[in-house]
Design an enzyme around this catalytic site. Sequence first.
Site, short mmCIF file in Angstrom:
data_model
loop_
_atom_site.label_atom_id
_atom_site.label_comp_id
_atom_site.label_asym_id
_atom_site.label_seq_id
_atom_site.Cartn_x
_atom_site.Cartn_y
_atom_site.Cartn_z
N ARG A 148 -20.93 41.75 -6.00
CA ARG A 148 -20.24 41.75 -4.70
C ARG A 148 -19.96 43.20 -4.30
NH1 ARG A 148 -17.47 37.76 -7.84
NH2 ARG A 148 -17.72 35.65 -6.99
N LYS A 172 -13.59 38.40 -8.67
CA LYS A 172 -12.46 37.74 -7.99
C LYS A 172 -11.41 37.32 -9.02
CE LYS A 172 -14.71 35.92 -3.85
NZ LYS A 172 -15.07 34.69 -3.11
N HIS A 244 -24.01 41.92 1.38
CA HIS A 244 -24.07 40.63 0.69
C HIS A 244 -25.50 40.09 0.62
CE1 HIS A 244 -20.95 38.26 -1.13
NE2 HIS A 244 -21.51 37.14 -0.75
N ARG A 247 -27.03 40.49 -2.67
CA ARG A 247 -26.56 39.48 -3.64
C ARG A 247 -27.33 38.17 -3.44
NH1 ARG A 247 -22.06 38.07 -6.92
NH2 ARG A 247 -20.98 36.15 -6.32
N HIS A 270 -19.72 32.92 -10.20
CA HIS A 270 -19.27 31.76 -9.44
C HIS A 270 -18.44 30.84 -10.34
CE1 HIS A 270 -22.74 32.01 -6.28
NE2 HIS A 270 -21.70 32.76 -5.96
#
Length: 300
Positions: A148, A172, A244, A247, A270
């Site tokens: 990211r 994240k 992005h 990615r 993810h």
Amino acid sequence: MWEPYKKGFKAYLQLERSLSDNSVEAYLHDVDKLTQYLQLTNNHAGPESLELKVLQGFIQSVAELGMTPTSQARIISGIRSFYKYCLIEQIVSADPSALLEAPKLKRALPDFLSFEEIEKMIAAIDLSKPDGGRNKAILETMYSCGVRVSELIGLKISCLYLDVGFIRVIGKGNKERLVPIGSDAIKYINLYKDSIRVHQPLKEGYQDILFLNKHGRPLSRIMIFYIIKDLAKKAGITKSISPHTFRHSFATHLVEGGADLRAVQEMLGHESITTTEIYTHLDRDYLRSTLNEYHPAFKK
């Protein structure tokens, strides 16, 4: 009357779910929207006495404001998370949001670049300029690792294990993962780090950040966006692309090449495999040619 519950919800998101500040704010914003709706409709109910029909009216009002199905689904997700917290804390005995229906979403297939297009963009970098070597290392890293933008600009020198072909990425919710990195990316990171970055001024506190601007500070997300847009223009690529896109391209090329979805999920960071499944959008020509080549019913 909702404020103490919001504070408790915030603490739950931060401490128990370990969400980032941005994610916490997004969830709280969803609950704020609900309480604003209750005020506007003169409804004084607390979380424990709110009924499904009130929540349905709230979502209807959001839809009438012109919010997209994606935004509506996002708000419903926030309200459900709030009530999950309320159940855990025994603020409510039943969850009124359980039967709240989200609008049907069309899963948008992200734009991605072919390998040739990525090569064109990398070839468009002017290596005679001071930032050329840095930008080449950036693009090679983005395509090689599928990181990211936030992970890229926060990448630390102390998180590079280039001798064994890995980088440690902080994703994240401050979750860390090890991602393999390709030989080209390793080569250009080393060239940038050892031949360009060493001659730059370093601002206090940023000595460990890999990619820096000319003032010795970390690059911003916007700066990466501008670099990508400029190179796409120079390479004659007219697709709507952003950082992005690299990615998406990384994931798409892996899946098209036959990579295991679980492995791709791990590399992308993810939480859910369903997020990774969007990359199974092999184009129709590819599917047709595969069937023609391998399926008995299609062979002539």
